[in-house]
Enzyme design. Sequence first.
Site, PDB file in Angstrom:
ATOM      1  N   ARG A 447      41.068  34.831  37.674  1.00  0.00           N
ATOM      2  CA  ARG A 447      41.614  36.167  37.376  1.00  0.00           C
ATOM      3  C   ARG A 447      40.563  37.017  36.633  1.00  0.00           C
ATOM      4  NH1 ARG A 447      46.758  38.882  34.339  1.00  0.00           N
ATOM      5  NH2 ARG A 447      47.622  39.916  36.140  1.00  0.00           N
ATOM      6  N   ASP A 482      50.542  36.145  26.411  1.00  0.00           N
ATOM      7  CA  ASP A 482      50.302  35.656  27.776  1.00  0.00           C
ATOM      8  C   ASP A 482      49.072  34.742  27.826  1.00  0.00           C
ATOM      9  OD1 ASP A 482      50.655  35.421  30.513  1.00  0.00           O
ATOM     10  OD2 ASP A 482      50.793  37.575  30.863  1.00  0.00           O
ATOM     11  N   CYS A 530      54.323  33.177  27.360  1.00  0.00           N
ATOM     12  CA  CYS A 530      54.184  33.504  28.783  1.00  0.00           C
ATOM     13  C   CYS A 530      52.879  32.892  29.249  1.00  0.00           C
ATOM     14  CB  CYS A 530      54.150  35.026  28.945  1.00  0.00           C
ATOM     15  SG  CYS A 530      53.882  35.585  30.639  1.00  0.00           S
ATOM     16  N   ASP A 552      57.169  34.365  36.868  1.00  0.00           N
ATOM     17  CA  ASP A 552      56.875  35.688  37.417  1.00  0.00           C
ATOM     18  C   ASP A 552      57.675  35.939  38.683  1.00  0.00           C
ATOM     19  OD1 ASP A 552      55.285  36.790  35.523  1.00  0.00           O
ATOM     20  OD2 ASP A 552      53.372  36.376  36.517  1.00  0.00           O
TER      21      ASP A 552
HETATM   22  C1  GLA Z   1      51.139  37.568  33.847  1.00  0.00           C
HETATM   23  C2  GLA Z   1      52.570  37.626  33.337  1.00  0.00           C
HETATM   24  C3  GLA Z   1      53.238  38.865  33.839  1.00  0.00           C
HETATM   25  C4  GLA Z   1      52.467  40.085  33.416  1.00  0.00           C
HETATM   26  C5  GLA Z   1      51.033  39.968  33.893  1.00  0.00           C
HETATM   27  C6  GLA Z   1      50.180  41.080  33.346  1.00  0.00           C
HETATM   28  O1  GLA Z   1      51.096  37.331  35.189  1.00  0.00           O
HETATM   29  O2  GLA Z   1      53.274  36.492  33.714  1.00  0.00           O
HETATM   30  O3  GLA Z   1      54.566  38.937  33.366  1.00  0.00           O
HETATM   31  O4  GLA Z   1      52.519  40.199  32.020  1.00  0.00           O
HETATM   32  O5  GLA Z   1      50.439  38.742  33.509  1.00  0.00           O
HETATM   33  O6  GLA Z   1      48.875  40.974  33.764  1.00  0.00           O
END
Ligand code: GLA
Length: 733
Positions: A447, A482, A530, A552
């Site tokens: 990423r 996250d 997250c 997600d």
């Molecule tokens: C991850 C999280 C999502 C969002 C994206 C943002 O994938 O799980 O909910 O916050 O990052 O980049």
Amino acid sequence: MSIQFYPENKIFKLDTNSTSYAIQINKYGYLLHLYYGAAVSDSELDYLAYTCPHGAHFPRVESETAENPFFSKDLHRMEYSCNGCGDFRGSALAIKRSGGTEDTDIQYVSHKIYAGKPKIEGQPATYADEEQATTLEILCRDNVSGAEVTLFYSVFENLGAMTRHAIIHNASNEVMEVKRALSACVDFHDASDMDFIHLYGGACKERLFERSPLIYGIQGVSSKRGYSSHMQNPFVALCSHDATEESGDAYGFNLVYTGNFVATAEMDSDSGARVLLGINPEGFTWRLEPDESFVTPEAVMVYSNEGLGGMSRIFHKLYRNNLCRGYWKTRKRPILINNWEATYFDFNEEKLYDIAKTASELGIEMLVMDDGWFGSRNNSHSGLGDWFVNEEKLKGGLGKLTERVNALGMKFGIWFEPEMVSKRSELISAHPEWVLQIPDRHKSISRHQYVLDMSRADVRDYLFECIKAVLDNANIAYIKWDFNRSLTEAGSALLGSERQQEVFHRYVLGLYELLERLLNAYPELLLEGCASGGGRFDPAWLYYAPQIWASDDSDAIERLDIQYGTSMCYPTSTVGAHVSACPNHQVGRTTPLQTRGNVALAGTFGYELDLTKLTDEEKEIVRKQCADYHKYFDVIHNGNLYRLISPWKDRTKCAWMYVSDDKREALVTYVVIRYRIFQRNYLRLAGLDPNKRYLNEQTGQILSGDTLMRAGMNIQEILKDYDSRVYHFIAVD
Ligand code: GLA
């Protein structure tokens, strides 16, 4: 005391109101496992240690005589198995000595029993006061290497749960290397009729439920990604073949750890089985200088003879009451609107404000600004690490936006991904050495980002100061923390070659330290965990964050599977769940707004779509859903979960219910996954008081608990694909 030592036959018996666990110190000073399961009243359980003497080729401690009965570490049930001295099943402990060998052999030295439960310094763990738990510490020693091992057991008397961890101490004058130090080892006498359960998955399909017969050989799950992971969860269970949701033996094992783990069940040819759970030994070695110690994470063990449902309800209670903590532990959390699926990176202050304004009119209580508010972050290619506001997007800065949102009567939350740095960022130019890396090895990118070395205090200080600057300059109630990639080339620039194998675990300890520091500084901050959705849904995170974004994949039908698996050990009050737009962004499915709300209600509840685009009719539904969240909060978040119909059963429907502790209130949710012509919507309830009569608020019908549980409900409506219903029951007498 619920833990007793019986000196006559040297037995420890650890009891809860529903379980017993027994250990014996045998004639040679070894700890034998005698029993784990439903409560038994006798303490003379040493007869269980007997194992039929096998052929001469099994290693034994010494030649057997009448005084020295047969004892083979490979055939007896061992309490904490060691490597290289005659037990060939998986080892809980293996220590390499300075001479290069990995022979490890521990024997009993002494023990302590006391009320309460000790903290595990620097690590998350369940906690208890002196009324709730009793602890046994058994000190063992390897008389050859000088390693000392303390085994900790705490029992939660009223819950049917116990926890374990171990401390390995180098009491010698030489360096030793811990190669394996697992948190729990449980030897079952007879696992021939058992199934193995685990939660597998991937991004957007986390914690899918898998149950298969335990096989001869080794079955297991693990992670070496540096985090607990989407692919496997640090939870496994053994249950009898005949175990259902409400009956049969079920043993659950869960590791309070967010890093590399392993959990295995090894069935031998006599159908005994060994369960091992702990830090993954692959890529792990911990160096112990003289007088240093290594502390394992905590393992949680639950037994229920009320099937998988009984097991889950124990985990849920334990985690709600004795793992989650702090300001938000029992408080009702604000209904949130997250802008991620509404805008992705394309937002500015006005767009967010408009969403918040609409949200406030509908009963939503907090705006969460997701990824994209900082540095040069307009897509996933840049900006991570540069935690200062992007004033092109948010013209008056964070202060102005939060003030405007607060003026609507709403709280404000914000997204961070602290452990990462983008390939294109100011931070990486300033501090390339802060990235996890091995100098002569290409750094894998994922990423468009790298992982910061959380084992470094300077990295943690930097992150703390960045977060602090944001929190001190605007009124922020919530952080979504996250984490969007795995750890690769996990070397640390600050550690010598002899400690590089410690990096994965040091990373996790560093993360814990930063989280603890943050919560100490901001005790009312609400954290939501997250990791690309629900990649770090584990008990360690629940110690810091009382809610974790579950996936997600926000589609209501996919969420049935995800939330079903998650509920095996994690309580509803911790499961981040949102209502999102249709067609769903992940799977393209269109489901009724009611169903999206009904499924998200089985979680922390929130929204993740552009509310300004809703029709008036849809807004009315949202208003009602927000009111329902408040109305049903207590029964959902503090009640007991009964899974009624598994979404896996025939893929046509799914149902679950919550019942309050006093059994005066219940909430039933029924979802049609795939309508089959002439489908009957028949549903037997569970967990009610058979002698109470309940009013079904939706139908007006009054029926007794026994009727609802035995004869069941008959939903007299034709429900089509993805339709759902919620029924609220109140006891009337
Ligand atoms: C991850 C999280 C999502 C969002 C994206 C943002 O994938 O799980 O909910 O916050 O990052 O980049």
